[in-house]
Design an enzyme around this catalytic site. Sequence first.
Site, PDB file in Angstrom:
ATOM      1  N   GLU A 122      32.582  47.495  44.847  1.00  9.93           N
ATOM      2  CA  GLU A 122      33.098  48.807  44.442  1.00  9.93           C
ATOM      3  C   GLU A 122      32.887  49.073  42.956  1.00  9.93           C
ATOM      4  O   GLU A 122      32.792  48.151  42.155  1.00  9.93           O
ATOM      5  CB  GLU A 122      34.604  48.871  44.766  1.00  9.93           C
ATOM      6  CG  GLU A 122      34.857  48.831  46.256  1.00  9.93           C
ATOM      7  CD  GLU A 122      36.326  48.904  46.635  1.00  9.93           C
ATOM      8  OE1 GLU A 122      36.619  49.448  47.713  1.00  9.93           O
ATOM      9  OE2 GLU A 122      37.184  48.436  45.888  1.00  9.93           O
ATOM     10  N   CYS A 135      34.078  51.654  35.473  1.00  6.57           N
ATOM     11  CA  CYS A 135      34.525  50.273  35.665  1.00  6.57           C
ATOM     12  C   CYS A 135      33.528  49.600  36.609  1.00  6.57           C
ATOM     13  O   CYS A 135      33.396  49.980  37.770  1.00  6.57           O
ATOM     14  CB  CYS A 135      35.935  50.288  36.242  1.00  6.57           C
ATOM     15  SG  CYS A 135      36.604  48.648  36.491  1.00  6.57           S
ATOM     16  N   CYS A 142      35.466  37.338  44.273  1.00  6.64           N
ATOM     17  CA  CYS A 142      35.783  36.620  43.040  1.00  6.64           C
ATOM     18  C   CYS A 142      36.283  35.232  43.405  1.00  6.64           C
ATOM     19  O   CYS A 142      36.908  35.052  44.440  1.00  6.64           O
ATOM     20  CB  CYS A 142      36.864  37.373  42.253  1.00  6.64           C
ATOM     21  SG  CYS A 142      37.097  36.733  40.580  1.00  6.64           S
ATOM     22  N   CYS A 146      43.372  35.426  40.874  1.00  4.84           N
ATOM     23  CA  CYS A 146      44.507  35.870  40.065  1.00  4.84           C
ATOM     24  C   CYS A 146      45.516  36.493  41.035  1.00  4.84           C
ATOM     25  O   CYS A 146      45.148  37.328  41.863  1.00  4.84           O
ATOM     26  CB  CYS A 146      44.068  36.889  39.010  1.00  4.84           C
ATOM     27  SG  CYS A 146      42.838  36.211  37.880  1.00  4.84           S
ATOM     28  N   CYS A 149      46.026  40.283  41.734  1.00  3.93           N
ATOM     29  CA  CYS A 149      44.807  41.081  41.921  1.00  3.93           C
ATOM     30  C   CYS A 149      44.319  41.007  43.360  1.00  3.93           C
ATOM     31  O   CYS A 149      44.155  39.911  43.904  1.00  3.93           O
ATOM     32  CB  CYS A 149      43.732  40.552  40.968  1.00  3.93           C
ATOM     33  SG  CYS A 149      42.099  41.217  41.290  1.00  3.93           S
ATOM     34  N   GLY A 221      35.182  40.719  40.192  1.00  2.40           N
ATOM     35  CA  GLY A 221      34.490  39.531  39.706  1.00  2.40           C
ATOM     36  C   GLY A 221      34.815  39.167  38.269  1.00  2.40           C
ATOM     37  O   GLY A 221      35.416  39.944  37.526  1.00  2.40           O
ATOM     38  N   GLU A 222      34.430  37.947  37.901  1.00  5.07           N
ATOM     39  CA  GLU A 222      34.586  37.437  36.536  1.00  5.07           C
ATOM     40  C   GLU A 222      33.203  37.488  35.878  1.00  5.07           C
ATOM     41  O   GLU A 222      32.314  36.691  36.206  1.00  5.07           O
ATOM     42  CB  GLU A 222      35.137  36.005  36.601  1.00  5.07           C
ATOM     43  CG  GLU A 222      35.001  35.194  35.324  1.00  5.07           C
ATOM     44  CD  GLU A 222      35.595  35.861  34.088  1.00  5.07           C
ATOM     45  OE1 GLU A 222      36.803  36.126  34.070  1.00  5.07           O
ATOM     46  OE2 GLU A 222      34.829  36.121  33.123  1.00  5.07           O
ATOM     47  N   SER A 253      35.497  42.165  30.093  1.00 10.09           N
ATOM     48  CA  SER A 253      36.814  41.580  30.299  1.00 10.09           C
ATOM     49  C   SER A 253      36.669  40.212  30.947  1.00 10.09           C
ATOM     50  O   SER A 253      35.932  40.050  31.915  1.00 10.09           O
ATOM     51  CB  SER A 253      37.616  42.503  31.212  1.00 10.09           C
ATOM     52  OG  SER A 253      38.850  41.908  31.519  1.00 10.09           O
ATOM     53  N   CYS A 397      43.674  49.455  38.653  1.00 10.35           N
ATOM     54  CA  CYS A 397      43.430  48.098  38.195  1.00 10.35           C
ATOM     55  C   CYS A 397      44.045  47.079  39.152  1.00 10.35           C
ATOM     56  O   CYS A 397      45.216  47.153  39.488  1.00 10.35           O
ATOM     57  CB  CYS A 397      44.068  47.974  36.815  1.00 10.35           C
ATOM     58  SG  CYS A 397      43.650  46.493  35.987  1.00 10.35           S
TER      59      CYS A 397
HETATM   60  S1  SF4 Z   1      38.578  40.256  39.836  1.00  9.75           S
HETATM   61 FE1  SF4 Z   1      39.350  39.680  37.788  1.00  9.75          FE
HETATM   62  S2  SF4 Z   1      41.596  39.821  37.933  1.00  9.75           S
HETATM   63 FE2  SF4 Z   1      40.782  39.780  40.025  1.00  9.75          FE
HETATM   64  S3  SF4 Z   1      40.825  37.614  40.660  1.00  9.75           S
HETATM   65 FE3  SF4 Z   1      38.803  37.981  39.789  1.00  9.75          FE
HETATM   66  S4  SF4 Z   1      38.989  37.459  37.613  1.00  9.75           S
HETATM   67 FE4  SF4 Z   1      41.081  37.651  38.413  1.00  9.75          FE
END
Ligand code: SF4
Length: 424
Positions: A122, A135, A142, A146, A149, A221-222, A253, A397
């Site tokens: 997305e 964004c 991911c 977290c 999230c 994602g990271e 981020s 978010c």
């Molecule tokens: S998308 Fe970002 S906030 Fe969500 S689990 Fe992955 S690193 Fe963590």
Amino acid sequence: MTDTALMPIPGVIDPVPVPRDITPRADGRVDLIGLPRERIAELFAKAGLDSKAAKLRAKQVFHWLYHRGVTEFEAMTDIAKTMRPWLAERFVIGRPDVVEAQVSNDGTRKWLLRTADGHDFEMVFIPDADRGTLCVSSQVGCTLNCRFCHTGTMRLVRNLTAGEVVGQVMLARDALGEWPKGTMAGFDDDNLSDAYGEDDYGRNYTADGRLLTNIVMMGMGEPLYNFDNVRDALRLIMDGDGLALSKRRITLSTSGVVPMMARAGEEIGVNLAVSLHAVSKEVRDEIVPINKKYGIEELLQACADYPGASNARRITFEYVMLKDKNDSEDDARELVRLIKQYKLPAKVNLIPFNPWPGAPYECSPPERIKRFAEIVFDAGISAPVRTPRGRDIDAACGQLKTAAEKKSRAELDRLYAEKEAALG
Ligand code: SF4
């Protein structure tokens, strides 16, 4: 295209290897999106052009792709008519496919996108009075889990390629009608050396009044676990003859992949945002589990060392407000103490928690968020409370994933087929 879904995925907080260089599509053609000029020139030379012509054509095509946003070689009007089919037989100009586009009642837009090998992810566009922020996602799913999230409850499917990352920005410009208009002057395909004179290269058109002004790498994602692809995509986005967005308008981020932060500063150089979300080991271990690997002190030291951070370019600390978890006055005071201890040029974004089905937390009450913000602000640190955007379409978010999960696979495939049919 290689089925990267089969690639090995290591433990929950380890990087994922980048799976490939360039993989041709099933029809043997190569997607040019995501490639820098030099790589395009190499491919043109490999396909039979002599090295000078390959270099000149690459420069010409690069400009059409990334600066003008064309999606057909036929539209490259300064390239000889006989050359255009030659390009189309060997190469494609890709975009992620749009499975579904939604618009929130506050104007936020969310797109459910699909890669060429069939994976969904997305992207979200958030319009404001003075800016428009896209964004962008860096991975499908991911690894990091977290706990606040929703994306973190998905398994990681794969890293997005540089083309799929930059393709999101290109698709947004398509959807917003934001490619520069006008005609390019000074080209004469019968005389390439004249055509590529630096002085008149493509300057005779306008690119004014854009809606999309800022990019945040804060989607799924990271980004620092997909470093090479994110770096290559952001370089194309910042390239003056590419998408030409200033690095000051781009924010990357991270949840705290400490060993990659200095490289991000040196090799990309965009603004940094850090998902801090807690000030004690116990709570951050729970909310942002990568903390078990790279603790708060290590993370804040990496922020202090981040190349380019200054009072003019502050590091943003994201802090999601979770009721009775991380929102006390003592937490706010500890946050201030840590920022001062590490002498960080910092701003704190307070994010009211955006709920999703089955979420283990509740949002802090408004008075508590206000008090938290006051304590940080009174210490001389900017601490705006973010207005939730796009909640009604699960675009806010931490909510990404919901649309893809709410619909069954069959339903998504039906929507996709309908869209394909509509496009003819
Ligand atoms: S998308 Fe970002 S906030 Fe969500 S689990 Fe992955 S690193 Fe963590």
